[in-house]
Scaffold this motif. Structure first.
Motif, short mmCIF file in Angstrom:
data_model
loop_
_atom_site.label_atom_id
_atom_site.label_comp_id
_atom_site.label_asym_id
_atom_site.label_seq_id
_atom_site.Cartn_x
_atom_site.Cartn_y
_atom_site.Cartn_z
N ASP A 27 -0.49 -42.63 3.13
CA ASP A 27 -2.29 -42.88 3.61
C ASP A 27 -2.74 -41.71 2.53
O ASP A 27 -3.88 -42.28 1.85
N ILE A 28 -2.34 -40.54 2.50
CA ILE A 28 -3.16 -39.67 1.58
C ILE A 28 -3.19 -40.09 0.10
O ILE A 28 -3.69 -39.79 -0.53
N GLN A 29 -2.06 -40.59 -0.21
CA GLN A 29 -1.58 -40.90 -1.69
C GLN A 29 -2.56 -42.25 -1.97
O GLN A 29 -3.18 -42.17 -3.01
N THR A 30 -2.49 -43.01 -0.93
CA THR A 30 -3.47 -44.28 -1.14
C THR A 30 -4.91 -43.75 -1.25
O THR A 30 -5.61 -44.43 -2.13
N LEU A 31 -5.52 -42.79 -0.51
CA LEU A 31 -6.76 -42.26 -0.39
C LEU A 31 -6.94 -41.56 -1.83
O LEU A 31 -8.04 -41.94 -2.40
N PHE A 32 -6.07 -40.92 -2.18
CA PHE A 32 -6.34 -40.20 -3.43
C PHE A 32 -6.43 -41.11 -4.73
O PHE A 32 -7.36 -41.02 -5.43
N ARG A 33 -5.68 -42.18 -4.66
CA ARG A 33 -5.64 -43.26 -5.62
C ARG A 33 -7.16 -43.90 -5.48
O ARG A 33 -7.71 -44.26 -6.55
N GLN A 34 -7.59 -44.28 -4.41
CA GLN A 34 -8.87 -44.96 -4.22
C GLN A 34 -9.91 -43.77 -4.96
O GLN A 34 -10.94 -44.45 -5.46
N GLU A 35 -10.01 -42.64 -4.35
CA GLU A 35 -10.99 -41.62 -4.89
C GLU A 35 -10.85 -41.59 -6.47
O GLU A 35 -11.99 -41.45 -7.25
N VAL A 36 -9.90 -41.68 -6.96
CA VAL A 36 -9.61 -41.75 -8.54
C VAL A 36 -10.23 -42.85 -9.26
O VAL A 36 -11.04 -42.85 -10.23
N GLU A 37 -10.05 -43.96 -8.43
CA GLU A 37 -10.46 -45.26 -9.09
C GLU A 37 -12.03 -45.15 -8.91
O GLU A 37 -12.73 -45.61 -10.04
#
Length: 132
Positions: free
Chosen positions: A22-32
């Motif tokens: 979940d944290i990795q997904t959240l981080f990827r979304q923030e980067v996008e």
């Protein structure tokens, strides 16, 4: 393989794995989101820079030909040197106005991805206190 429902049957390892995912997904979304905001702000900066360039070139061409015409027109009623000085002062005023307009447009550009910063603050707050 279907994920097990959360509850007493879930192991600590499984919960940690899900949380990491979940944290990795959240981080990827923030980067996008940051990339999208930066692209948008770069577009604004490009338009403002184009306005600076267009104002400079247009100002140069107008100043050149209008200055010559005005100078020769004024030279019919006064000394050519004074006519040239008057025309130069007029174009200096015009250039100042164009500069101020370009500067105000450039101030609208935000170099910081504001929305991403806000969501990262919210994410950090949630990570500190996930039950709230």
């Amino acid at each position: 393989m279907a994920p097990e429902p959360r509850g007493q049957d879930s192991s600590v390892g499984q919960l940690l794995s899900e949380m990491t995912s979940d944290i990795q997904t959240l981080f990827r979304q923030e980067v996008e989101l940051a990339k999208a905001e930066i692209r948008e702000e770069a577009g604004k900066a490009g338009k403002a820079a184009g306005m600076y360039g267009g104002a400079g070139f247009g100002g140069y061409m107008v100043a050149l030909f209008a200055s010559l015409a005005a100078m020769f027109g004024l030279a019919n009623v006064m000394d050519t040197g004074w006519a040239a000085l008057i025309v130069t002062a007029v174009w200096a005023g015009i250039a100042a106005v164009l500069f101020v307009m370009g500067r105000s447009r450039m101030r609208e550009v935000s170099p910081k991805p504001q929305q991403t910063v806000e969501t990262l603050k919210e994410d950090a707050q949630w990570a500190r206190h996930p039950s709230k």
